[in-house]
Design an enzyme around this catalytic site. Structure first.
Site, mmCIF file in Angstrom:
data_model
loop_
_atom_site.group_PDB
_atom_site.id
_atom_site.type_symbol
_atom_site.label_atom_id
_atom_site.label_comp_id
_atom_site.label_asym_id
_atom_site.label_seq_id
_atom_site.Cartn_x
_atom_site.Cartn_y
_atom_site.Cartn_z
ATOM 1 N N ALA A 1 30.363 22.044 0.764
ATOM 2 C CA ALA A 1 29.599 21.761 -0.674
ATOM 3 C C ALA A 1 28.552 22.864 -0.825
ATOM 4 C CB ALA A 1 29.438 20.578 -1.436
ATOM 5 N N TYR A 2 27.428 22.621 0.180
ATOM 6 C CA TYR A 2 26.484 23.700 0.248
ATOM 7 C C TYR A 2 26.583 24.983 -0.707
ATOM 8 C CZ TYR A 2 25.297 19.587 3.033
ATOM 9 O OH TYR A 2 24.888 18.471 3.691
ATOM 10 N N GLY A 3 26.005 24.966 -1.329
ATOM 11 C CA GLY A 3 25.610 25.946 -2.800
ATOM 12 C C GLY A 3 27.612 27.003 -2.804
#
Length: 327
Positions: free
Chosen positions: A52-54
């Site tokens: 989910a990061y970036g």
């Protein structure tokens, strides 16, 4: 850097981890490369990311750096799956979603396995045994070496870990749990940390610097180049800018002045050496900030400083969290 076992497993990780929450969004390739190089040269091994990061860019960026900049075998890559952008649900712990997400993560990371794979959040809409079966399948297939969870409250963590230990068949012991934990947020001490200690699960504290507030940078306002001033992270920092947090930050600054170190180093040394903690995950904006955090390796806080910080930041424990024998 000192290495610690992750929970009751044979996996050893550096006692400070490198976080990648802002990679691919606020942190570009050059800055990420400088951080990885600084981290590795300091003896760091644990790099924490998530699908989910970036929107996946953090994993992709890390994958571009591993191999050419740092040998893959010298890093412990941890990623997470299950957090989704959906107006009707925040997480998806179904077996189908998790395993598909793992395959996508491996593709972005450019590797055929991750050292630690974690379920990013508890999904109340999916039977827990189905979620845990995805962990078993990931490990048995070799796509993940170890497994853990993130964002599980005390009863959820205890139920998941007990299921893995008690259910028949080849099960994967939970190695870790990742939760926010700092001098400004000690809620995990109520039930999560006691459960983790009892069940042999290592705690990986997220936001160990109180979302950056414990560095002291916000004592005189919000700096223009800080996360507190950014459009995407201002709401993340704001809850820790109140009067109660200010008293704790002042105490950290006083301790730092007395020890001739920085507030960042005091706050990080405190959390690093708490019972049950394996490796605080530190996210830095620059390699210089990361280097300051890594310099905490040489610092151990005096016992009287730890007691003072414990007292000023002590959370209120009332029924039924408080020891019943004292009520």
């Amino acid at each position: 850097m000192e290495q610690r076992h992750l929970g009751r497993t044979g996996l050893r990780v550096s006692r400070i981890g490198l976080g990648t929450l802002t990679w691919g969004r606020d942190t570009g390739e050059d800055a990420a490369a400088a951080q990885v190089k600084t981290f590795w040269e300091s003896g760091g091994t644990l790099v924490d990311t998530a699908d989910a990061y970036g929107g996946g860019e953090a994993e992709y960026l890390l994958g571009q750096l591993v191999g050419g900049l740092v040998p893959r075998r010298e890093l412990v890559i941890a990623t997470k799956a299950g957090s989704v952008r959906d107006p009707d649900r925040r997480c998806d712990g179904s077996r189908g979603h998790l395993l598909a997400a793992l395959d996508a993560s491996l593709d972005r990371l450019g590797t055929d396995y991750v050292d630690l794979w974690q379920v990013h959040a508890f999904d109340p809409s999916t039977p827990l045994e189905e979620t845990l079966q995805a962990l078993d399948l990931a490990v048995s297939s070799g796509r993940a070496r170890y497994a853990g969870v993130a964002g599980y409250c005390g009863w959820q963590l205890a139920k998941a870990a007990t299921w893995q230990l008690a259910a028949p068949g080849p099960r994967t012991r939970l190695a870790s749990t990742q939760m926010e934990y700092s001098l400004l947020q000690r809620g995990v001490e109520r039930e999560v940390l006691p459960a983790a200690l009892d069940l042999g699960i290592g705690l990986l504290p997220a936001s160990p610097l109180g979302r950056g507030v414990l560095t002291g940078k916000y004592r005189d306002g919000v700096p223009a180049d800080s996360r507190g001033a950014s459009e995407t992270l201002a709401a993340f920092v704001e809850p820790y800018l109140d009067e109660a947090a200010g008293r704790i930050v002042d105490a950290v600054a006083t301790a730092a002045q007395g020890l001739a170190v920085t507030p960042l180093q005091v706050a990080l040394a405190w959390i690093r050496d708490r019972p049950g903690v394996v490796a605080p995950i530190v996210g830095a904006r620059t390699s210089a900030q990361l280097a300051e955090a890594l310099s905490v390796e040489a610092l151990s806080l005096p016992e009287e400083i730890c007691r003072a910080l414990d007292d000023v930041s002590a959370p209120v424990h009332r029924y039924p969290d408080q020891d019943w024998s004292t009520l």
